[in-house]
Write a protein that holds these residues in place. Structure first.
Motif, short mmCIF file in Angstrom:
data_model
loop_
_atom_site.label_atom_id
_atom_site.label_comp_id
_atom_site.label_asym_id
_atom_site.label_seq_id
_atom_site.Cartn_x
_atom_site.Cartn_y
_atom_site.Cartn_z
N PRO A 322 0.81 -1.23 0.00
CA PRO A 322 0.00 0.00 0.00
C PRO A 322 0.83 1.26 0.00
CG PRO A 322 0.02 -1.01 2.17
CD PRO A 322 0.68 -1.99 1.25
N LEU A 323 2.15 1.15 0.24
CA LEU A 323 3.02 2.32 0.19
C LEU A 323 3.39 2.68 -1.24
CD1 LEU A 323 5.43 1.49 3.16
CD2 LEU A 323 3.18 2.58 3.21
N HIS A 324 3.14 1.76 -2.18
CA HIS A 324 3.41 2.03 -3.59
C HIS A 324 2.37 3.00 -4.15
CE1 HIS A 324 5.87 -1.91 -4.31
NE2 HIS A 324 6.47 -1.06 -3.50
N ASN A 325 2.49 3.30 -5.44
CA ASN A 325 1.46 4.06 -6.13
C ASN A 325 0.15 3.28 -6.09
OD1 ASN A 325 3.19 6.17 -6.83
ND2 ASN A 325 3.86 5.12 -8.69
N PRO A 326 -1.00 3.96 -6.28
CA PRO A 326 -2.28 3.25 -6.23
C PRO A 326 -2.36 2.11 -7.23
CG PRO A 326 -2.63 5.62 -6.15
CD PRO A 326 -1.16 5.42 -6.42
N GLY A 327 -3.27 1.18 -6.94
CA GLY A 327 -3.43 0.01 -7.80
C GLY A 327 -4.30 0.32 -9.00
N THR A 328 -3.68 0.66 -10.10
CA THR A 328 -4.41 1.05 -11.31
C THR A 328 -4.56 -0.10 -12.30
OG1 THR A 328 -2.31 1.85 -12.25
CG2 THR A 328 -3.69 3.45 -11.11
N THR A 329 -3.97 -1.26 -11.99
CA THR A 329 -4.02 -2.42 -12.89
C THR A 329 -4.55 -3.63 -12.14
OG1 THR A 329 -2.09 -1.57 -14.10
CG2 THR A 329 -2.69 -3.89 -14.45
N GLN A 330 -5.52 -4.32 -12.73
CA GLN A 330 -6.05 -5.54 -12.13
C GLN A 330 -5.18 -6.73 -12.58
OE1 GLN A 330 -8.67 -6.09 -9.95
NE2 GLN A 330 -8.78 -3.86 -9.72
N VAL A 331 -4.73 -7.53 -11.64
CA VAL A 331 -3.87 -8.67 -11.96
C VAL A 331 -4.42 -9.92 -11.26
CG1 VAL A 331 -1.80 -7.26 -12.27
CG2 VAL A 331 -2.35 -8.14 -10.01
N GLY A 332 -4.16 -11.07 -11.85
CA GLY A 332 -4.59 -12.32 -11.26
C GLY A 332 -3.72 -12.69 -10.07
N TRP A 333 -4.37 -13.21 -9.03
CA TRP A 333 -3.67 -13.61 -7.82
C TRP A 333 -4.17 -14.98 -7.41
CZ3 TRP A 333 0.61 -13.30 -5.74
CH2 TRP A 333 0.87 -13.40 -4.38
N GLU A 334 -3.94 -15.40 -6.21
CA GLU A 334 -4.28 -16.76 -5.78
C GLU A 334 -5.78 -17.02 -5.89
OE1 GLU A 334 -2.78 -16.97 -1.85
OE2 GLU A 334 -0.69 -17.20 -2.46
N ASP A 335 -6.12 -18.28 -6.16
CA ASP A 335 -7.52 -18.73 -6.25
C ASP A 335 -8.30 -17.94 -7.29
OD1 ASP A 335 -7.04 -20.54 -4.17
OD2 ASP A 335 -7.52 -19.03 -2.66
N GLU A 336 -7.63 -17.57 -8.38
CA GLU A 336 -8.26 -16.86 -9.50
C GLU A 336 -8.91 -15.55 -9.07
OE1 GLU A 336 -10.91 -19.55 -11.38
OE2 GLU A 336 -9.33 -20.88 -12.10
N VAL A 337 -8.35 -14.92 -8.07
CA VAL A 337 -8.84 -13.63 -7.59
C VAL A 337 -8.01 -12.53 -8.25
CG1 VAL A 337 -9.11 -12.12 -5.58
CG2 VAL A 337 -9.64 -14.55 -5.40
N GLU A 338 -8.68 -11.49 -8.71
CA GLU A 338 -7.98 -10.35 -9.26
C GLU A 338 -7.85 -9.26 -8.19
OE1 GLU A 338 -9.68 -8.88 -12.85
OE2 GLU A 338 -8.59 -10.35 -14.07
N VAL A 339 -6.68 -8.66 -8.15
CA VAL A 339 -6.42 -7.61 -7.16
C VAL A 339 -5.81 -6.41 -7.87
CG1 VAL A 339 -6.08 -9.22 -5.25
CG2 VAL A 339 -4.12 -8.53 -6.65
N PRO A 340 -6.01 -5.20 -7.35
CA PRO A 340 -5.36 -4.02 -7.94
C PRO A 340 -3.88 -3.98 -7.58
CG PRO A 340 -6.64 -3.38 -6.03
CD PRO A 340 -6.91 -4.84 -6.25
N ALA A 341 -3.06 -3.60 -8.53
CA ALA A 341 -1.62 -3.53 -8.31
C ALA A 341 -1.07 -2.29 -9.00
CB ALA A 341 -0.92 -4.78 -8.84
#
Length: 405
Positions: A322-341
């Protein structure tokens, strides 16, 4: 005495009883401050008086005398009332006093101070907006907050600039954060520091040369394992400073929004949402002042509050850090969940690797006496709303979760 006459006498007595508790009630905070200001323009809450240094008050009074306009200052501790209505307090106080001038309410949150101020001019008198002056003040965010006087004195100076256009004086070295000031070093100290810097630079260059020659002797194709995961977790104090600074910026953005007249329904909704996030950020800093997760959560919420109050689109944080720039890109993560990065973390994932992310200390070993650094998302979600929501990246209900804890 007959029973009828006794009953009548009792009822006549009781008729005056309800008025007594109302007179005995402790006045609300605005009434108490306004009453104190009628005899002294510096009001110190009775809970702070035993520990308030006389030097701080003397410096505030000196700044008031040189302001060129009436100044009212109140120093109070954090309270449930302030959490709910703190930003309305200068306006409420002005309504009670009825005089033009700058109204400053300085609030202490555990071990740091934050002030809320408003400038009220005589009718027809033009000048700059106080918040415009504060926004243009390059040194404003560098002022220390461990003591009340530095921020209050600077606010008085900013109000004077807004009032009559006088130039802002430089902030004294002693009022600046050590990262932004040389602390008023003497000439000898500065010469010594320069010598030490020169020695340090020489040592770094020498080490770099040795490292370069050593790497050249390695066989081709064999890479060293210099991985950032060997670095210790980020220091909590650094995140705390960033969170406190962003909270101040959010406060100013909300103050600017509050001053607008004829707000649209959308702007009113934005204001309510921004206050909700800012209040949650303050709660985290007040309740868990030295916790890394809480400081990071406060930074995220204050950053969002500032954007919403400024009319910008709300952005989720980067799930991985969360200290990075805001999550402007949706990416695949565990259990086929998409998260902002953020873009950097998204690029790492595209290369088939896991971002290092925000790493925190966790207990390890058979008895839990050892520590190891782990990504924050591996912690138990039930122990922290920041982990459970990914700092708001997984679900945008972090303020509500903080409010009910």
């Amino acid at each position: 005495m007959s029973a009828a006459r006794l009953l009548a006498a009792l009822l006549a007595t009781l008729a005056f009883v309800p008025a007594l508790p109302a007179q005995a009630d402790t006045p609300e905070l605005p009434d108490r401050i306004a009453a104190a200001w009628r005899t002294d323009h510096v009001s110190v809450d009775e809970r702070l008086q035993p520990t308030m240094p006389a030097s701080e008050l003397a410096r505030i009074r000196t700044a008031i005398r040189s302001a060129g306009l009436p100044v009212y200052v109140a120093l109070v501790p954090q309270s449930p009332y302030l959490r709910a209505s703190g930003y309305d307090l200068p306006t409420l106080l002005h309504a009670r006093i009825g005089e033009p001038g700058v109204y400053i309410v300085a609030v202490v949150y555990d071990n740091y101070w934050s002030d809320n101020a408003a400038l009220f001019r005589p009718a027809g008198l033009r000048g700059r907006d106080l918040y415009s002056v504060r926004a243009d003040d390059k040194q404003d965010s560098d002022i220390i907050d461990e003591r009340p006087a530095p921020q209050i004195v600077r606010t008085i100076q900013q109000a004077s600039t807004a009032y009559d256009g006088r130039p802002l004086p430089p902030v004294p070295h002693g009022d600046l954060d050590p990262q932004h000031s040389d602390g008023g070093l003497s000439v000898t100290d500065k010469e010594n520091r320069s010598a030490y810097v020169g020695i340090g630079v020489g040592a770094v260059l020498g080490f770099a040369l040795v490292l370069f020659l050593g790497l050249r002797r390695r066989r081709p194709g064999k890479q060293t394992n210099l991985h950032r995961s060997d670095d210790p977790p980020i220091e909590a104090w650094y995140v705390e400073l960033k969170a406190d600074d962003k909270i101040k910026q959010a406060e100013r953005a909300l103050a600017r929004l509050d001053k607008r007249t004829n707000k649209t329904t959308q702007q009113l909704d934005q204001r309510d949402d921004a206050y909700r996030r800012l209040d949650a950020a303050r709660t985290l800093r007040a309740d868990q002042p030295e916790d890394l997760l809480a400081a990071a959560g406060a930074l995220v919420l204050a950053r969002q509050a500032e954007r919403v109050a400024s009319g910008a689109e709300l952005q989720p944080p980067c799930f991985f850090d969360p200290l990075h720039n805001p999550g402007t890109t949706q990416v695949g993560w565990e259990d086929e969940v998409e998260v902002p990065a953020c873009q950097n973390c998204a690029n790492v994932l595209r290369r088939g690797r896991t971002p290092i992310g925000l790493r925190v200390w966790s207990k390890a070993g058979l008895l839990g006496h050892d520590r190891k650094k782990v990504p924050y998302w591996t912690l138990a979600p039930e122990d922290s709303p920041m982990v459970a929501t990914g700092f708001g990246a997984l679900s945008d209900d972090l303020p509500e979760r903080i409010a009910v804890r």
